[in-house]
Design an enzyme around this catalytic site. Structure first.
Site, PDB file in Angstrom:
ATOM      1  N   ALA A  58      -4.389 -57.268  36.915  1.00  0.00           N
ATOM      2  CA  ALA A  58      -4.330 -58.622  36.273  1.00  0.00           C
ATOM      3  C   ALA A  58      -3.532 -58.788  35.463  1.00  0.00           C
ATOM      4  O   ALA A  58      -3.038 -60.305  35.239  1.00  0.00           O
ATOM      5  CB  ALA A  58      -5.848 -58.607  35.562  1.00  0.00           C
ATOM      6  N   GLY A  60      -0.534 -57.431  36.131  1.00  0.00           N
ATOM      7  CA  GLY A  60       0.737 -57.308  36.584  1.00  0.00           C
ATOM      8  C   GLY A  60       1.589 -56.787  38.037  1.00  0.00           C
ATOM      9  O   GLY A  60       0.165 -57.311  38.795  1.00  0.00           O
ATOM     10  N   ILE A  61       1.985 -56.026  38.476  1.00  0.00           N
ATOM     11  CA  ILE A  61       1.953 -55.788  39.915  1.00  0.00           C
ATOM     12  C   ILE A  61       1.996 -54.144  40.032  1.00  0.00           C
ATOM     13  O   ILE A  61       2.829 -53.544  39.477  1.00  0.00           O
ATOM     14  CB  ILE A  61       2.905 -56.534  40.647  1.00  0.00           C
ATOM     15  CG1 ILE A  61       2.581 -56.811  42.038  1.00  0.00           C
ATOM     16  CG2 ILE A  61       4.221 -56.352  40.363  1.00  0.00           C
ATOM     17  CD1 ILE A  61       3.647 -58.033  43.236  1.00  0.00           C
ATOM     18  N   VAL A  62       2.138 -53.965  41.429  1.00  0.00           N
ATOM     19  CA  VAL A  62       2.248 -52.380  41.399  1.00  0.00           C
ATOM     20  C   VAL A  62       2.683 -52.154  43.290  1.00  0.00           C
ATOM     21  O   VAL A  62       2.423 -53.130  43.328  1.00  0.00           O
ATOM     22  CB  VAL A  62       0.730 -51.386  41.562  1.00  0.00           C
ATOM     23  CG1 VAL A  62       1.586 -49.967  41.918  1.00  0.00           C
ATOM     24  CG2 VAL A  62       0.136 -51.764  40.368  1.00  0.00           C
ATOM     25  N   LYS A  77       3.927 -49.261  38.143  1.00  0.00           N
ATOM     26  CA  LYS A  77       3.782 -50.405  37.540  1.00  0.00           C
ATOM     27  C   LYS A  77       4.647 -51.618  36.719  1.00  0.00           C
ATOM     28  O   LYS A  77       4.751 -51.128  35.903  1.00  0.00           O
ATOM     29  CB  LYS A  77       2.318 -49.833  36.654  1.00  0.00           C
ATOM     30  CG  LYS A  77       1.072 -50.860  36.672  1.00  0.00           C
ATOM     31  CD  LYS A  77       0.237 -50.782  35.613  1.00  0.00           C
ATOM     32  CE  LYS A  77      -0.723 -51.420  35.198  1.00  0.00           C
ATOM     33  NZ  LYS A  77      -1.423 -51.026  34.538  1.00  0.00           N
ATOM     34  N   ASP A 171     -14.496 -48.095  31.543  1.00  0.00           N
ATOM     35  CA  ASP A 171     -14.211 -49.132  32.863  1.00  0.00           C
ATOM     36  C   ASP A 171     -13.989 -48.518  34.201  1.00  0.00           C
ATOM     37  O   ASP A 171     -13.571 -48.107  35.079  1.00  0.00           O
ATOM     38  CB  ASP A 171     -13.158 -49.636  32.694  1.00  0.00           C
ATOM     39  CG  ASP A 171     -12.878 -51.020  33.719  1.00  0.00           C
ATOM     40  OD1 ASP A 171     -13.868 -51.334  33.958  1.00  0.00           O
ATOM     41  OD2 ASP A 171     -11.595 -51.640  33.992  1.00  0.00           O
TER      42      ASP A 171
END
Length: 277
Positions: A58, A60-62, A77, A171
């Site tokens: 949600a 960013g990107i890995v 990340k 979470d």
């Protein structure tokens, strides 16, 4: 030390909040994020890393990255506009701060490096690389009973350590339990975690003001479902119980596209358990 993150966050929150106040800028910002998601790290940002996309999040990107010099495989990340507003700044800071404080526990993901991007807005985090997560393993139906037992043992060990450190994860879910080929499990994603150290400084747990909209719905404890702002470590234990049930059933125990449907399913399960006791 995380002192530079604090000062950087303070400098960026007010400035970025003003920038994205208008709807026109919000639309432009969304297009920028789409473009940034496709862009690989610059040479200086990635240093000696050879990367390939691994997952989208949600915020960013890995990438799966390999250090060309040491040949070490890591997870890289990229957090987009890490401090664009107070909420994002808080979540980013919590993840970095708590992971650095708990570094060394065998069942909590290790944060290795924190790097600023060239644009002075994004943030790069490097973690030890894990092959998959429990959510994917359950869907693939590849876990034997001994694997499930060992994974849950590690999950409870990590929770015991976090709670001893006066921290509520908030979470816990299969997607946040990472696994490797040796069935080693590590908890990740501490963006919603909350320190409750003030409880032991004379404060009452029941009087603590906590955010009532946390955790993924299917793993959300009943007190959070009814929007209570007073809860404690037990919300993590409820989530762990949902994870255990999902391991045994092969599917989530409590589903629902709306909070009301999930509340109804949880209440039915509780009533059934009460009649069986």
């Amino acid at each position: 030390s995380t002192s530079w993150i604090i000062s950087w966050a303070r400098a960026h929150v007010s400035a970025r909040a003003r920038e994205i106040s208008s709807a026109a800028h919000a639309r432009t910002h969304a297009r920028e994020l789409s473009h940034e998601a496709r862009r690989k790290p610059k040479k200086r940002e990635a240093q000696r890393l050879r990367v390939r996309p691994l997952a989208r999040l949600a915020d960013g990107i890995v990438w799966k990255a390999v250090d060309k010099k040491s040949k070490e495989t890591v997870a890289l990340k990229k957090v987009f506009d890490a401090f664009q507003n107070a909420t994002d700044a808080q979540r980013t800071y919590r993840e970095v701060h708590f992971l650095l404080k708990m570094r060394g526990h065998p069942n909590i993901i290790t944060l290795q490096h924190v790097m600023k991007a060239d644009n002075d807005r994004d943030l790069y985090l490097t973690f030890e690389f894990m092959d998959t997560d429990l959510n994917a393993a359950i869907k693939a139906n590849i876990l034997e009973d001994v694997h499930k037992q060992y994974i849950m043992y590690q999950c409870f060990d990590a929770l015991q350590f976090m709670h001893a450190c006066e921290l509520v994860h908030r979470d816990m879910k299969p997607a946040n339990l990472l696994l490797n080929s040796m069935c080693l499990m590590k908890v990740c994603d501490f963006g919603l975690a909350r320190s409750v150290a003030t409880w032991n400084d004379g404060g009452d747990v029941r009087d603590a003001i906590m955010t009532d909209y946390v955790a993924t719905r299917w793993y959300r404890a009943p007190e959070i479902l009814v929007a209570s702002s007073s809860y404690d470590y037990s919300v993590d234990m409820w989530s762990a119980g949902c994870i255990l049930a999902e391991c045994l059933l092969g599917k989530p125990a409590f589903t629902g596209v709306r909070v009301q449907a999930h509340q109804h399913a949880s209440m039915q399960a509780h009533q059934h358990a009460s009649t069986q006791a």
